[in-house]
Design an enzyme around this catalytic site. Sequence first.
Site, PDB file in Angstrom:
ATOM      1  N   SER A   8     -32.702  -9.369   2.377  1.00  0.00           N
ATOM      2  CA  SER A   8     -33.003  -8.389   3.422  1.00  0.00           C
ATOM      3  C   SER A   8     -32.463  -8.918   4.750  1.00  0.00           C
ATOM      4  O   SER A   8     -32.733 -10.058   5.131  1.00  0.00           O
ATOM      5  CB  SER A   8     -34.510  -8.194   3.534  1.00  0.00           C
ATOM      6  OG  SER A   8     -34.810  -7.576   4.774  1.00  0.00           O
ATOM      7  N   HIS A  31     -29.942  -5.764   1.488  1.00  0.00           N
ATOM      8  CA  HIS A  31     -31.100  -4.865   1.586  1.00  0.00           C
ATOM      9  C   HIS A  31     -31.331  -4.525   3.060  1.00  0.00           C
ATOM     10  O   HIS A  31     -31.543  -5.417   3.890  1.00  0.00           O
ATOM     11  CB  HIS A  31     -32.303  -5.594   0.982  1.00  0.00           C
ATOM     12  CG  HIS A  31     -33.589  -4.841   0.944  1.00  0.00           C
ATOM     13  ND1 HIS A  31     -33.946  -4.006  -0.089  1.00  0.00           N
ATOM     14  CD2 HIS A  31     -34.639  -4.813   1.813  1.00  0.00           C
ATOM     15  CE1 HIS A  31     -35.153  -3.512   0.129  1.00  0.00           C
ATOM     16  NE2 HIS A  31     -35.596  -3.971   1.291  1.00  0.00           N
ATOM     17  N   ASP A  33     -33.652  -2.549   5.707  1.00  0.00           N
ATOM     18  CA  ASP A  33     -34.987  -1.965   5.881  1.00  0.00           C
ATOM     19  C   ASP A  33     -35.009  -0.985   7.043  1.00  0.00           C
ATOM     20  O   ASP A  33     -34.766  -1.368   8.179  1.00  0.00           O
ATOM     21  CB  ASP A  33     -36.002  -3.086   6.147  1.00  0.00           C
ATOM     22  CG  ASP A  33     -36.270  -3.920   4.910  1.00  0.00           C
ATOM     23  OD1 ASP A  33     -36.707  -3.336   3.897  1.00  0.00           O
ATOM     24  OD2 ASP A  33     -36.034  -5.148   4.948  1.00  0.00           O
ATOM     25  N   MET A  35     -37.325   1.527   9.259  1.00  0.00           N
ATOM     26  CA  MET A  35     -38.747   1.773   9.583  1.00  0.00           C
ATOM     27  C   MET A  35     -38.848   2.715  10.770  1.00  0.00           C
ATOM     28  O   MET A  35     -38.134   2.543  11.760  1.00  0.00           O
ATOM     29  CB  MET A  35     -39.418   0.448   9.953  1.00  0.00           C
ATOM     30  CG  MET A  35     -39.257  -0.633   8.899  1.00  0.00           C
ATOM     31  SD  MET A  35     -40.261  -2.062   9.323  1.00  0.00           S
ATOM     32  CE  MET A  35     -39.695  -3.238   8.088  1.00  0.00           C
ATOM     33  N   HIS A  64     -33.718   0.648   2.078  1.00  0.00           N
ATOM     34  CA  HIS A  64     -35.150   0.805   1.767  1.00  0.00           C
ATOM     35  C   HIS A  64     -35.750   1.599   2.911  1.00  0.00           C
ATOM     36  O   HIS A  64     -35.934   1.080   4.015  1.00  0.00           O
ATOM     37  CB  HIS A  64     -35.782  -0.592   1.635  1.00  0.00           C
ATOM     38  CG  HIS A  64     -37.268  -0.574   1.460  1.00  0.00           C
ATOM     39  ND1 HIS A  64     -38.057  -1.684   1.646  1.00  0.00           N
ATOM     40  CD2 HIS A  64     -38.120   0.416   1.096  1.00  0.00           C
ATOM     41  CE1 HIS A  64     -39.332  -1.383   1.417  1.00  0.00           C
ATOM     42  NE2 HIS A  64     -39.398  -0.104   1.094  1.00  0.00           N
ATOM     43  N   MET A  66     -38.561   3.091   4.787  1.00  0.00           N
ATOM     44  CA  MET A  66     -40.010   3.112   5.031  1.00  0.00           C
ATOM     45  C   MET A  66     -40.244   4.133   6.138  1.00  0.00           C
ATOM     46  O   MET A  66     -40.543   3.794   7.288  1.00  0.00           O
ATOM     47  CB  MET A  66     -40.484   1.711   5.437  1.00  0.00           C
ATOM     48  CG  MET A  66     -40.516   0.755   4.249  1.00  0.00           C
ATOM     49  SD  MET A  66     -40.544  -0.976   4.746  1.00  0.00           S
ATOM     50  CE  MET A  66     -38.792  -1.235   4.983  1.00  0.00           C
ATOM     51  N   MET A 135     -43.790  -3.022  -3.955  1.00  0.00           N
ATOM     52  CA  MET A 135     -43.930  -3.840  -2.742  1.00  0.00           C
ATOM     53  C   MET A 135     -44.900  -4.991  -3.005  1.00  0.00           C
ATOM     54  O   MET A 135     -46.004  -4.772  -3.524  1.00  0.00           O
ATOM     55  CB  MET A 135     -44.457  -3.001  -1.576  1.00  0.00           C
ATOM     56  CG  MET A 135     -43.487  -1.975  -1.020  1.00  0.00           C
ATOM     57  SD  MET A 135     -41.921  -2.643  -0.404  1.00  0.00           S
ATOM     58  CE  MET A 135     -42.463  -3.802   0.863  1.00  0.00           C
ATOM     59  N   ASP A 173     -40.336  -6.793  -3.385  1.00  0.00           N
ATOM     60  CA  ASP A 173     -39.925  -6.957  -1.982  1.00  0.00           C
ATOM     61  C   ASP A 173     -41.122  -7.416  -1.169  1.00  0.00           C
ATOM     62  O   ASP A 173     -42.127  -6.708  -1.095  1.00  0.00           O
ATOM     63  CB  ASP A 173     -39.387  -5.601  -1.487  1.00  0.00           C
ATOM     64  CG  ASP A 173     -38.944  -5.634  -0.034  1.00  0.00           C
ATOM     65  OD1 ASP A 173     -38.888  -6.722   0.558  1.00  0.00           O
ATOM     66  OD2 ASP A 173     -38.629  -4.545   0.485  1.00  0.00           O
TER      67      ASP A 173
HETATM   68  C1  DX5 Z   1     -40.992  -5.471   4.515  1.00  0.00           C
HETATM   69  C2  DX5 Z   1     -39.561  -5.241   4.118  1.00  0.00           C
HETATM   70  C3  DX5 Z   1     -38.942  -6.413   3.455  1.00  0.00           C
HETATM   71  C4  DX5 Z   1     -38.859  -7.654   4.314  1.00  0.00           C
HETATM   72  C5  DX5 Z   1     -38.893  -8.823   3.389  1.00  0.00           C
HETATM   73  O1  DX5 Z   1     -41.576  -4.269   4.843  1.00  0.00           O
HETATM   74  O2  DX5 Z   1     -39.458  -4.142   3.223  1.00  0.00           O
HETATM   75  O3  DX5 Z   1     -37.671  -6.074   2.899  1.00  0.00           O
HETATM   76  O4  DX5 Z   1     -37.713  -7.723   5.096  1.00  0.00           O
HETATM   77  O5  DX5 Z   1     -38.995  -9.966   4.148  1.00  0.00           O
HETATM   78  P1  DX5 Z   1     -39.611 -11.305   3.532  1.00  0.00           P
HETATM   79  O6  DX5 Z   1     -38.755 -11.715   2.394  1.00  0.00           O
HETATM   80  O7  DX5 Z   1     -39.551 -12.247   4.692  1.00  0.00           O
HETATM   81  O8  DX5 Z   1     -41.021 -11.000   3.112  1.00  0.00           O
HETATM   82 ZN    ZN Z   2     -37.541  -3.851   2.129  1.00  0.00          ZN
END
Ligand code: DX5
Ligand code: ZN
Length: 222
Positions: A8, A31, A33, A35, A64, A66, A135, A173
């Site tokens: 990520s 990956h 993310d 948000m 991903h 969110m 998750m 994840d």
């Molecule tokens: C959290 C994200 C993850 C995050 C993982 O909401 O979806 O992808 O970046 O980070 P680590 O590996 O540090 O938990």
């Molecule tokens: Zn993620």
Amino acid sequence: MSVVISPSILNCDFAHLGDELAKIANADYAHVDVMDNHFVPNLALGLPVAEAAVAASPIPVDAHLMIEDPDRWAPAYAEIGCASVTFHAEAAAAPIRLARELHAQGTRVGLALRPASAIEPYIDILPEFDMILIMTVEPGFGGQSFLESMMPKVARTRAAIENAGLETWVQVDGGISRATITQAAEAGANNFVAGSAVYRADDAYTEVEELRRLAREASHSH
Ligand code: DX5
Ligand code: ZN
């Protein structure tokens, strides 16, 4: 089932996105993310950065989402070239329609579940997806601790996939590191997202290799 490593970039240095992506060229997917500060209590990345990542990345991009209303936004991530688009089951109004729309755009499609969401309501619609994301932290932030309590759900998801004769990937994840990847692989995950473990390591390339080795070892041992 092949082991897939997807670092990520959430906590990478965005001033040097190209260099940061080049560091993980030995991984399988980058990956990304997304948000929206509604589905999760954090605001991070969006279409322009995902598009920059697609352009700069030596490996395919795994988005991903969110976000609320993925029915409205997810197709745009396929449109800009993400190779895989994952949306949350809790946020989608019509997950089957959205999965089919994304497939028609030529992308892989993932369905994500927050820690408190069960897999059971989605078992009959598993064939609509290429990947289920379980998750292993509450979504929203990198660097949180791995929720070992999610391992039974990973195992039930893998069992349901095998039962249906499918090849669906199971992604985990959150909190994935050298210390936790083995149990996730033993439970049945084959796709591993690791943010801080990779980007806080001295050498991201070596970390990806080590995570892959540990996951392969665990998958072969059962
Ligand atoms: C959290 C994200 C993850 C995050 C993982 O909401 O979806 O992808 O970046 O980070 P680590 O590996 O540090 O938990
Ligand atoms: Zn993620």
